[in-house]
Design an enzyme around this catalytic site. Structure first.
Site: not given
Ligand code: NAP
Length: 310
Positions: A225, A273
């Protein structure tokens, strides 16, 4: 049959396409647009499928038990609905993770094979071969090892890249050297890939101080993001030549305004995006499965933790 409400602020054509995909995935269920429900029907609704919903619209469903987002990132829902909201289920789709892993690998190659430099040389009609860098000499630092980061790691590892990773809680993933301290990942990585959610803790995470901890000449890919990276601090690091390049798919304001200096910065690649776009068909099947599990067994899928913000 209790209706399932589809609540969204999508343009009408997008709404129609989503409705078609969702209806195809749950033909036995009474899926309806919010606007098509009578007041009596609205009072019965327990589940809403949402795509950028107006919070006031969800307030029109007094019996709502949970909400299923069609998107993976839910920071806007979390901030707009607040902690008093019903459980929010975000989209966790292996197809989305596969697409993101493919994008991480593609743009990591883009950087490791110096494509920005070759594009620049071509524009200047310059024949300028550069030294080949083996993937084994390149360390990729993954910030976030969740559904998307964990899917990207093996693709990078299979391609020969060294992979280090950082997340809020420790993770053991094959081929990934976990670092508890963000500064260590930043100091070691040639390419840093951001895949954390946007939360109170990650907003402005990659600021001047953090960017200064990155290896000199390193590059950044932000597929998470926009507000996780402080744009002015990033531009300062690129202008000073401390960082070599940034691939940005996400921005503070989207679409990126035409006036943004990012558009024509020579060390920035702007993407609209697109790194991982939701596949409506697979997403709808996952939403349908979750809804059936609730209807058959009363199980609400794992919800967003408002304390953590994701
Ligand atoms: P997820 O499964 O919730 O994984 C998030 C990861 O970030 C987890 O490993 C989490 O740690 C870590 N994290 C969260 N807060 C943190 C912090 N304060 N310090 C360090 N690590 C932290 O999410 P996801 O499905 O992988 O998606 C991640 C993000 O990608 C989404 O939230 C979205 O914003 C973005 N996204 C972008 C696109 C695009 O097209 N550009 C598409 C889809 C998603 P833990 O493992 O310890 O919980």
């Amino acid at each position: 049959m209790t209706p399932i409400a589809f609540v969204n602020r999508l343009p009408p054509t997008d709404e129609a396409i989503w409705l078609e995909a969702l209806a195809a995935a749950m033909p036995e269920l009474a899926l309806r647009r919010l606007g098509d429900l009578t007041e009596t029907e609205r009072a019965l609704v327990e589940i809403a499928i949402v795509a950028n919903p107006d919070p006031a619209d969800l307030g029109r469903l007094p019996n709502l038990k949970w909400v299923h987002s069609t998107w993976a990132g839910v920071e806007r829902l979390v901030s707009e609905l607040g902690a008093a909201a019903p459980p929010i289920i975000r989209l966790v789709d292996p197809e989305l993770a596969r697409t993101m892993a493919e994008a991480v690998l593609a743009w990591t190659y883009y950087l490791s094979r110096d494509m920005p430099a070759y594009a620049h040389a071509q524009r200047e009609r310059r024949w300028a071969p550069r030294a080949y860098r083996h993937t084994q000499e390149t360390t990729v630092g993954l910030l976030g090892l969740g559904a998307l980061g964990a899917a990207a790691a093996p693709r990078l590892g299979d391609a020969g890249f060294k992979v280090t990773g950082w997340s809020r809680t420790p993770k053991e993933l094959p081929g990934v050297t976990f670092q508890a301290d963000l500064a260590d990942v930043l100091a070691q990585a040639d390419i840093v890939v951001c895949l954390t959610p946007l939360t109170a803790q990650t907003r402005g995470l990659l600021n001047a101080e953090r960017l200064a901890q990155m290896k000199p000449g390193a590059a950044l890919i932000n597929f998470a993001r926009g507000p996780i990276v402080v744009t002015d601090d990033l531009l300062a690091a690129l202008d000073a030549g401390r960082l070599s390049h940034a691939v940005l798919d996400v921005f503070d304001t989207e679409p990126l305004p035409a006036s943004s200096p990012l558009w024509d910065h020579p060390a920035v690649t702007v993407l609209p995006h697109i790194s991982a776009v939701t596949d409506r068909r697979t997403a709808s099947l996952i939403v349908a499965d979750n809804i059936r599990r609730y209807l058959d067994h009363g199980v609400i899928p794992q919800a967003v933790d408002f304390g953590r913000g994701y």
